[in-house]
Design a protein around this motif. Structure first.
Motif: not given
Length: 758
Positions: A151-156, A172-179, A203-204, A134-146
């Motif tokens: 990078g991807v920015v997350c805050h919840k 919370a755990t935040v995972t960036l997953a790919g192949p 940052y990822f 149950q419950g919900k999460v507010h997520l902010e994602l942002r692409l930035s070029e350095v």
């Protein structure tokens, strides 16, 4: 009822609206084809719980030795918070008194209307920890070029996580997953809150478009079994190409590998009849025109031309109209003149004194509802001690020779029944002083109207009252004590038969006795285990939280270490100066309330769930509301670390900063939101708009003025067509205006609210 964001009924959360109000009545409950018990007996001892998400708010009795248990228990709940699922769990209790879950039915909030007020069989679903979210999460994602990295920015920010074993310490755990890779990061643990604000940035480095972000919510646990899964969110990152920044609310979902259940047929079925209403409540000024028309009903001549009476005429069931009307008029102190007006009009239309108030008219339904609201404590004082004894002792009272069991004696049974009836009859006839003032005032009005209408019948002034006090109040409460909060569950078959015989006898007697004696016995009103915080009698010392057995009688509020022990603390009812909710921020604990005593001493208590907290506040307020020294202001937060958390005042004896819950007329205290009841009445008028328009036609038709009524108009009571037409015009205009406001609000909300998932 709950407001839009704040969770407090009637408190404006923004410029437009004061809250959404919900109520659920779960009616009747029956299971069939439950899986057999893995033993020689194969039968099960089962009970059912009602849950808001994962918070249990009601539990049925245990039905023993059955695979098709019938519960048939009604449960009504004003919902004090937002929720996603109304859930029903079937539990089995084995010989070692251990409870195991057989299965569940979970109905999404948005689907409740589909099943409203109709019997439905639901397949029981398998239950596993990974699917209970149950419950919900507010997520902010942002692409930035350095330079060359992306990078991807997350805050919840999370809301509405479950309370697990009385607490919630989420992280919370935040995972960036790919192949080809997976990178995980973890937030700090937030203690004792199910609405955590993590406000952490991760940052990822983003490589290919097939990557996704996985958010997992966990409850930090000290148990050896490890942390508990609360829900997750999986979000592909490819959509970020269209926007450099993205934020939204997402509902938490079950784990990917969760919810692999058995076939639904393996677990059996559950039959439910769920009555669900949901109202969006605006701030008070929106309702002024319609509310003013309604509250003037008692002064309209004739009363059949009033807005309240018209509502009763157009509703399919009089009960539909009576419930919000009574609550509205009680809230504004106008219930006695309103009922007096409609009762007087009904008496004038009655031809036979023997049929007075015997029908299901608007008057009868309104008086029934008033007695139910105002007279609950009155029933506790008069009937509960004897009802408890009947349920516990099981004396045989059967007087039908055909139904006698082996070894029973008809004369002994008749004497048992006579003693019970005599005791209950005596208690009722000596309870005049305990009868709520509002009921006394209504009965006086009925007596006067009946005596004036039938001057040749000396008994009618009494039968007009006894038809309510006996036939529609005491007798139904004896017959079905669980519906009047006198017993927690339906009585067993033998006790039910005894209560039926007593109820029928009490109806037949129909008291004409009068007495001014007063009941002085101690009556236990409520008992529960709850958590309390030390009151701090000493300036220095531990003020920790402990589990205690709480007991409320009509004389005192006590707690003790265990049930039956000597009380550790006793608060006389006359020393309760206020009973109010406590803000969660005080101790980071939900469902807390405070009992305020002389010299600003405060007892802080945590109830087991939101419904129980409301029940305790209601009953403590009711029994103490006549105290002469009741406070008018209080502190909604606790005094900690040298200051009040709410107003920051440093002196512990500083007067409160917030007005106490307002008193209500006629020596009763009810949790009623006048705006919510007006909204319910608006909804009914809107629902029955075709009938309102038909009634307008009837008023404007010559057949009403000159000739016989047309058949399609004959169902309406119209004593004065011109006055009725004027009122109808005002009602239709007021309803139309509110309808436009609702439509505009929905459009605005749709534009402003951004959800990443529905």
């Amino acid at each position: 009822s709950t407001s839009m964001e704040s969770g407090a009924a009637g408190v404006s959360s923004h410029l437009l609206c004061s809250g959404d109000a919900f109520s659920i009545k779960s009616v009747g409950c029956e299971a069939k084809n439950l899986p057999t018990y893995p033993g020689p007996n194969k039968m099960r001892d089962c009970y059912c719980t009602v849950n808001l998400d994962q918070e249990e708010v009601f539990r049925t009795k245990i039905v023993e030795k059955s695979l098709c248990p019938f519960y048939g228990e009604d449960f009504y709940c004003e919902i004090p918070r937002t929720f996603r699922h109304l859930s029903f769990y079937i539990f089995d209790r084995d010989v070692f008194r251990r409870d195991s879950i057989i299965g569940k039915v979970a109905i999404q909030k948005e689907d409740l209307q589909k099943y409203h007020n109709r019997d439905t069989w639901f397949q029981l679903q398998h239950v596993d920890a990974d699917s209970e979210v149950q419950g919900k999460v507010h997520l902010e994602l942002r692409l930035s070029e350095v330079i060359t990295d992306t990078g991807v920015v997350c805050h919840k920010l999370c809301q509405g996580l479950p309370i697990v074993n009385g607490q919630c310490d989420p992280y919370a755990t935040v995972t960036l997953a790919g192949p080809s890779r997976s990178e995980a990061k973890k937030t700090k643990v937030k203690k004792k809150t199910n609405n955590p604000h993590f406000d952490e940035v991760f940052y990822f480095e983003v490589g290919i478009s097939k990557e996704r972000v996985i958010i997992d919510l966990w409850n930090a646990s000290n148990l050896k079994f490890g942390d508990e899964f609360l829900g997750e969110l999986r979000l592909p990152l490819k959509f970020l190409r269209q926007s450099s920044s993205y934020e939204a609310w997402y509902f938490l979902q079950p784990r990917d590998n969760g919810n692999k259940s058995l076939k639904p047929d393996d677990l059996g079925s559950l039959r439910l009849n769920v009555v669900y209403t949901e109202d969006h409540v605006f701030s008070s000024d929106y309702y002024s025109p319609l509310r003013d028309i309604l509250l003037k009903s008692a002064d309209v001549e004739p009363v059949s031309a009033s807005a309240a009476h018209i509502l009763g005429e157009v509703c399919r069931e009089k009960q539909e109209a009576a419930i919000p009307l009574v609550r509205l008029f009680l809230h504004y102190g106008r219930i006695v003149p309103f009922i007096s007006a409609i009762a007087n009009a009904e008496v004038k239309r009655t031809q036979d004194p023997n049929t007075i108030f015997r029908g299901n008219s608007l008057t009868s339904k309104c008086i029934d509802e008033t007695m139910k609201l105002a007279g609950m404590h009155y029933l506790q004082v008069t009937l509960k001690p004897i009802i408890d004894e009947i349920c516990q002792v099981h004396k045989p009272c059967e007087i039908d020779p055909v139904k006698l069991k082996d070894g029973e004696n008809l004369e002994n049974n008749r004497e048992n029944l006579r003693q019970y009836v005599d005791r209950i009859f005596t208690v009722i006839t000596k309870s005049g002083v305990s009868c709520p003032t509002v009921m006394c005032d209504i009965f006086f009005s009925l007596r006067e109207s009946a005596a004036k209408r039938f001057q040749g019948d000396l008994d009618v002034r009494y039968t007009a009252v006894s038809s309510f006090i006996f036939l529609r109040f005491f007798a139904p409460a004896i017959l079905s004590p669980n519906l009047f909060q006198l017993t927690p569950h339906h009585p067993d078959p033998q006790t039910s038969r005894t209560l039926t015989l007593i109820s029928k006898t009490i109806q037949t007697l129909g008291s004409l006795s009068k007495s001014k004696s007063c009941i002085v016995t101690t009556v236990v009103l409520f008992t529960r285990f709850m958590i309390k915080r030390a009151q701090g009698r000493k300036r220095f010392g531990m003020k920790n939280f402990k589990k205690r057995w709480f007991r409320l009688t009509n004389h005192e509020f006590t707690y003790q270490k265990s049930k039956g022990d000597h009380p550790l603390c006793s608060i006389p009812i006359e020393n309760i100066l206020a009973v109010e909710r406590l803000e969660e921020e005080s101790f980071k604990m939900k469902n807390m309330f405070q009992v305020i005593q002389p010299e600003r001493r405060v007892l802080y208590i945590q109830a087991n769930n939101c419904v129980e907290a409301k029940d305790w506040i209601d009953i403590l307020t009711k029994v103490s509301q006549c105290n002469k020294k009741r406070l008018t202001v209080y502190h909604p937060s606790a005094y900690l670390n040298g200051h009040w958390l709410c107003c920051k005042a440093t002196a512990d004896n500083t007067p409160g900063c917030t007005p106490c819950t307002g008193g209500l007329p006629a020596n009763i205290q009810l949790d009623i939101d006048g705006d919510r009841e007006t909204e319910r009445i608006y909804s009914l008028f809107n629902l029955y708009m075709p009938k309102l328009e038909k009634m307008q036609e009837a008023c404007g038709s010559k057949s009403v003025y000159d000739g016989p009524e047309e058949e399609e108009y004959s169902t309406f009571i119209i004593d004065d067509p011109k006055e009725t037409y004027k009122t109808l015009k005002l009602i239709i205009e007021g309803v139309g205006t509110l309808e436009q406001e609702h439509a505009q609000y929905k459009r605005d909300k749709f534009k402003k609210t951004k959800y990443g998932s529905q």
